[in-house]
Write an enzyme that holds these catalytic residues in place. Sequence first.
Site, PDB file in Angstrom:
ATOM      1  NE  ARG A  73      -4.100  -1.779   2.216  1.00 14.45           N
ATOM      2  CZ  ARG A  73      -5.119  -1.928   1.367  1.00 14.45           C
ATOM      3  NH1 ARG A  73      -5.277  -1.089   0.366  1.00 14.45           N
ATOM      4  NH2 ARG A  73      -5.993  -2.910   1.531  1.00 14.45           N
ATOM      5  N   GLY A 110      -6.925  -1.102  -6.960  1.00 14.16           N
ATOM      6  CA  GLY A 110      -8.228  -0.627  -6.478  1.00 14.16           C
ATOM      7  C   GLY A 110      -8.265   0.892  -6.459  1.00 14.16           C
ATOM      8  CG  ASN A 111     -11.717   3.097  -4.932  1.00 12.69           C
ATOM      9  OD1 ASN A 111     -12.088   3.753  -5.898  1.00 12.69           O
ATOM     10  ND2 ASN A 111     -12.490   2.219  -4.322  1.00 12.69           N
ATOM     11  CB  THR A 133     -11.096  -3.924  -5.080  1.00 10.41           C
ATOM     12  OG1 THR A 133     -11.681  -3.997  -3.763  1.00 10.41           O
ATOM     13  CG2 THR A 133     -12.121  -3.280  -5.975  1.00 10.41           C
ATOM     14  CG  ASP A 135     -13.452  -3.683  -0.621  1.00 11.25           C
ATOM     15  OD1 ASP A 135     -13.512  -4.803  -0.072  1.00 11.25           O
ATOM     16  OD2 ASP A 135     -12.716  -2.775  -0.217  1.00 11.25           O
ATOM     17  NE  ARG A 170     -23.216 -20.568  21.885  1.00 15.61           N
ATOM     18  CZ  ARG A 170     -22.099 -21.272  21.867  1.00 15.61           C
ATOM     19  NH1 ARG A 170     -21.424 -21.433  20.755  1.00 15.61           N
ATOM     20  NH2 ARG A 170     -21.646 -21.818  22.979  1.00 15.61           N
ATOM     21  CG  MET A 177     -12.256  -7.852   4.777  1.00 17.57           C
ATOM     22  SD  MET A 177     -10.776  -8.171   3.800  1.00 17.57           S
ATOM     23  CE  MET A 177      -9.540  -8.098   5.092  1.00 17.57           C
ATOM     24  CD  GLU A 230     -13.291  -4.126   6.703  1.00 17.55           C
ATOM     25  OE1 GLU A 230     -12.491  -4.511   7.552  1.00 17.55           O
ATOM     26  OE2 GLU A 230     -12.970  -3.939   5.513  1.00 17.55           O
ATOM     27  NE  ARG A 284      -6.544  -8.437   0.682  1.00 19.79           N
ATOM     28  CZ  ARG A 284      -6.059  -7.477   1.482  1.00 19.79           C
ATOM     29  NH1 ARG A 284      -6.884  -6.556   1.957  1.00 19.79           N
ATOM     30  NH2 ARG A 284      -4.796  -7.421   1.776  1.00 19.79           N
TER      31      ARG A 284
HETATM   32  O1  F6P Z   1      -9.791  -3.107  -0.171  1.00 15.31           O
HETATM   33  C1  F6P Z   1      -9.728  -4.454   0.157  1.00 15.31           C
HETATM   34  C2  F6P Z   1      -9.738  -4.657   1.643  1.00 15.31           C
HETATM   35  O2  F6P Z   1      -9.647  -6.036   1.897  1.00 15.31           O
HETATM   36  C3  F6P Z   1     -10.908  -4.051   2.385  1.00 15.31           C
HETATM   37  O3  F6P Z   1     -12.068  -4.832   2.288  1.00 15.31           O
HETATM   38  C4  F6P Z   1     -10.357  -3.945   3.768  1.00 15.31           C
HETATM   39  O4  F6P Z   1     -11.002  -2.913   4.495  1.00 15.31           O
HETATM   40  C5  F6P Z   1      -8.920  -3.609   3.545  1.00 15.31           C
HETATM   41  O5  F6P Z   1      -8.608  -4.045   2.243  1.00 15.31           O
HETATM   42  C6  F6P Z   1      -7.956  -4.249   4.511  1.00 15.31           C
HETATM   43  O6  F6P Z   1      -6.704  -3.756   4.230  1.00 15.31           O
HETATM   44  P1  F6P Z   1      -5.338  -4.360   4.788  1.00 15.31           P
HETATM   45  O7  F6P Z   1      -5.060  -5.646   4.060  1.00 15.31           O
HETATM   46  O8  F6P Z   1      -4.332  -3.321   4.471  1.00 15.31           O
HETATM   47  O9  F6P Z   1      -5.530  -4.614   6.233  1.00 15.31           O
END
Ligand code: F6P
Length: 358
Positions: A73, A110-111, A133, A135, A170, A177, A230, A284
């Site tokens: 990242r 991704g974004n 992505t 997402d 329960r 994610m 999340e 992922r």
């Molecule tokens: O953008 C993909 C994603 O898996 C999101 O769903 C999640 O919020 C984020 O990346 C988690 O990022 P990292 O792997 O940096 O913890």
Amino acid sequence: MRVGMLTSGGDCQSLNATMRGVAKALYRMYDDVEIIGFEDGYRGLIYADYHVMKSSDFSGILTEGGTILGTSRQPFKQMRVPDENGLDKVEAMKHTYKKLKLECLVVLGGNGSQKTANLLREEGLNIVSLPKTIDNDLWGTEMTFGFQSAVNVATNAIDCIHTTAASHGRVFIVEVMGHKVGSLTLHAGIAGGADIILIPEIPYDINIVVEALKERNRKGKRFSILAVAEGAISKEDAKLSKKELKEKRKNGVVYPSVAYELGAQIEELTGQEVRVTVPGHMQRGGEPCPYDRVLSTRVGAAAARLIKEKSYGYMVCIKDGEVDKVPLGEVAGRLKTVDPKCAMINEAKLIGICFGDE
Ligand code: F6P
């Protein structure tokens, strides 16, 4: 001819399948193409960490999760901020690109990665990008690769919870994610038969969630399952500014995530036993599902076609179910969120799924 390639941001199951699609098509189009693979995303482009790839690198990777190039990242916001040694990252990326005499750069991201790709386009580089992505939150495309594979994993998690939930009677919360967008939770929630689905686009009222649980009890249901994104947020918190929310969270009980906070509230308000499951990065991982393998092969081949046409400055996308292209300038900085009034949510509500809003 030299083509640079990198995978950037959070990984997903279908990155290798996509690179394979690009490479196979390029090798068939050109006798003299050399693919330069940058290591760990934009980091490799900044610091000139790369290697010349061989066609054999792309063999046998259709079904392999992760990325053979590695990823990292590199926040877009930091791109204009010099590194600890004063290096101008944007200039460094341009320098690497020019030094290697690249014809173009293929970015799988991704974004945030699309924003940087657009920045490089504005700086004069030839860019072709691909929509990655889990997402499925990229503006300009109906589908991103990685999403369907992640839906499979998250659905499988909910399926597994179903059997144990039925045994114990329960309340189970499965946290899915998707920080800002609830697409993954919505699809996995419906596919997994969740009773309650909470997504960031529809702030929830805890009393409505509790009422839905009580209603299930009155109907004699032994258990309930919540699929919670999340990034799900209560109506109350959604009204606060970022700063106020941070302050509130700092002063209150600190929960590891929204699912745990909800779990504590539900236990208190219903007296029922609650368990939380967070599949996390499992979503992922693993191999891409057949849908993603097909999508990746198609968008990968389409990226090679754009290169052949010298059609730069685009992200390959899916529009009306077909492969197309969208200008990077339109994609960068825009999120595709779930429309709370969309048909899928209406239909889910018709079968009684509660979204915490009514
Ligand atoms: O953008 C993909 C994603 O898996 C999101 O769903 C999640 O919020 C984020 O990346 C988690 O990022 P990292 O792997 O940096 O913890």
